[in-house]
Design a protein around this motif. Structure first.
Motif, PDB file in Angstrom:
ATOM      1  N   GLU A  70      96.616  35.485   3.307  1.00 11.69           N
ATOM      2  CA  GLU A  70      95.323  36.163   3.456  1.00 11.69           C
ATOM      3  C   GLU A  70      95.222  37.336   2.494  1.00 11.69           C
ATOM      4  O   GLU A  70      94.237  37.491   1.762  1.00 11.69           O
ATOM      5  N   TYR A  93      97.844  21.166   4.544  1.00 11.43           N
ATOM      6  CA  TYR A  93      96.522  21.762   4.306  1.00 11.43           C
ATOM      7  C   TYR A  93      95.742  22.000   5.594  1.00 11.43           C
ATOM      8  O   TYR A  93      95.223  23.097   5.826  1.00 11.43           O
ATOM      9  N   GLU A  94      95.614  20.989   6.431  1.00  6.84           N
ATOM     10  CA  GLU A  94      94.773  21.129   7.626  1.00  6.84           C
ATOM     11  C   GLU A  94      95.309  22.215   8.554  1.00  6.84           C
ATOM     12  O   GLU A  94      94.545  23.043   9.068  1.00  6.84           O
ATOM     13  N   TRP A  97      94.550  25.730   6.753  1.00  5.76           N
ATOM     14  CA  TRP A  97      93.169  26.217   6.679  1.00  5.76           C
ATOM     15  C   TRP A  97      92.435  26.103   8.013  1.00  5.76           C
ATOM     16  O   TRP A  97      91.950  27.101   8.551  1.00  5.76           O
ATOM     17  N   GLU A  98      92.373  24.922   8.573  1.00  5.68           N
ATOM     18  CA  GLU A  98      91.568  24.710   9.767  1.00  5.68           C
ATOM     19  C   GLU A  98      92.114  25.444  10.991  1.00  5.68           C
ATOM     20  O   GLU A  98      91.334  25.915  11.826  1.00  5.68           O
ATOM     21  N   LEU A 101      94.049  29.971   8.699  1.00  2.00           N
ATOM     22  CA  LEU A 101      93.387  30.960   7.842  1.00  2.00           C
ATOM     23  C   LEU A 101      91.864  30.972   7.941  1.00  2.00           C
ATOM     24  O   LEU A 101      91.237  31.985   7.620  1.00  2.00           O
ATOM     25  N   LYS A 102      91.252  29.908   8.360  1.00  2.00           N
ATOM     26  CA  LYS A 102      89.792  29.828   8.350  1.00  2.00           C
ATOM     27  C   LYS A 102      89.140  30.918   9.191  1.00  2.00           C
ATOM     28  O   LYS A 102      88.090  31.473   8.818  1.00  2.00           O
ATOM     29  N   GLY A 106      87.254  32.395   6.342  1.00  2.00           N
ATOM     30  CA  GLY A 106      86.173  31.425   6.226  1.00  2.00           C
ATOM     31  C   GLY A 106      84.799  32.029   6.068  1.00  2.00           C
ATOM     32  O   GLY A 106      83.831  31.299   5.829  1.00  2.00           O
ATOM     33  N   GLU A 114      85.843  28.679   1.480  1.00  2.00           N
ATOM     34  CA  GLU A 114      86.864  27.663   1.666  1.00  2.00           C
ATOM     35  C   GLU A 114      88.168  28.157   1.047  1.00  2.00           C
ATOM     36  O   GLU A 114      88.185  29.124   0.282  1.00  2.00           O
ATOM     37  N   LEU A 115      89.269  27.473   1.346  1.00  2.00           N
ATOM     38  CA  LEU A 115      90.557  27.854   0.786  1.00  2.00           C
ATOM     39  C   LEU A 115      90.506  27.837  -0.738  1.00  2.00           C
ATOM     40  O   LEU A 115      91.100  28.692  -1.410  1.00  2.00           O
ATOM     41  N   VAL A 121      94.002  25.068  -5.288  1.00  2.00           N
ATOM     42  CA  VAL A 121      94.806  24.300  -4.342  1.00  2.00           C
ATOM     43  C   VAL A 121      95.272  22.998  -4.986  1.00  2.00           C
ATOM     44  O   VAL A 121      94.468  22.221  -5.506  1.00  2.00           O
TER      45      VAL A 121
END
Length: 242
Positions: A70, A93-94, A97-98, A101-102, A106, A114-115, A121
């Motif tokens: 972050e 990835y999922e 981010w999901e 970090l989102k 986000g 988005e990432l 990426v």
């Protein structure tokens, strides 16, 4: 000459030696192996800032390995105007981010993000990749069950285990000259290799090449035994040639 430096060597609960994260320097550029929540302090101890980092490889999604992303993403984008490369092995990835970090990245002043707005990426497949001529082969290790988690074989020379239980089949396959292996100093742990498990899983000739990392603050109580059975502990700031 390419080299790997241990930026931190501490267990997730440790406070004395920063998160267990490392850095590869090659060709005048720098690749982090993980970026936990203490990464800014660890880089400061080496005379570096977040803006000095060109790329990151993430072994898995746990706070002591990814929460520093972050800060890297925000500072590099809004203060320095560039996006570091972020190498993500399969399945990461999922989760990153999901599910991680989102919620904090986000939404920015300009709107949804988005990432890829913070990092270039690179979603890795099963093949090795290169960073400034350094060859990196990622492999699934044995950390939290059903969780994507990886280690690295670097230049067919140094094996960086990532957080894991013992992985003798991987070590035997690669036959590394130098091994940096996760270790807990507790008697047993379901997701980290204990010193006893390492002694039972690896023969003496392999342990003689093995430096233990990601350990607790009270490591001095175990130092004599570890130096008898292994190459010793890896220490914050220690450099290994590649």
């Amino acid at each position: 000459m390419a080299a790997l430096t241990m930026l931190g060597v501490g267990h997730s609960e440790a406070i004395d030696h920063w998160n267990n994260n490392a850095m590869i320097e090659a060709g005048g550029r720098r690749l982090l192996i993980d970026a936990g929540y203490t990464i800014k302090f660890a880089l400061r101890d080496r005379g570096l800032a977040l803006s000095d980092i060109d790329a990151i490889f993430l072994t898995h999604v746990h706070a002591d390995h990814c929460f520093g992303l972050e800060r890297i993403g925000y500072e590099c984008r809004f203060q320095h105007g560039f996006k570091p490369t972020l190498y993500l092995p399969p399945g990461v990835y999922e989760e990153l981010w999901e599910h991680t970090l989102k919620g904090v990245m986000g939404q920015v002043g300009e709107g949804p993000a988005e990432l890829a707005d913070f990092f270039d990426v690179v979603l890795l497949g099963d093949k090795p990749f290169e960073f400034e001529g350094v060859r990196l082969t990622h492999f699934q290790n044995q950390h939290t069950p059903e969780k994507p988690s990886y280690g690295l074989m670097i230049n067919d020379h140094l094996l960086f285990s990532g957080d894991t239980r013992a992985i003798p089949e991987v070590v035997n396959r690669f036959s590394p000259e130098v091994i940096l292996h996760d270790a807990t100093l507790s008697d047993w742990n379901p997701v980290h290799a204990s010193v006893q498990e390492l002694c039972e899983s690896y023969p003496a000739d392999i342990r003689s090449r093995m430096h233990l990392m990601s350990y607790e603050d009270f490591f001095e109580e175990h130092r004599t035994h570890v130096e008898q059975e292994f190459a010793g502990f890896a220490f914050q700031g220690q450099e290994f040639s590649l």
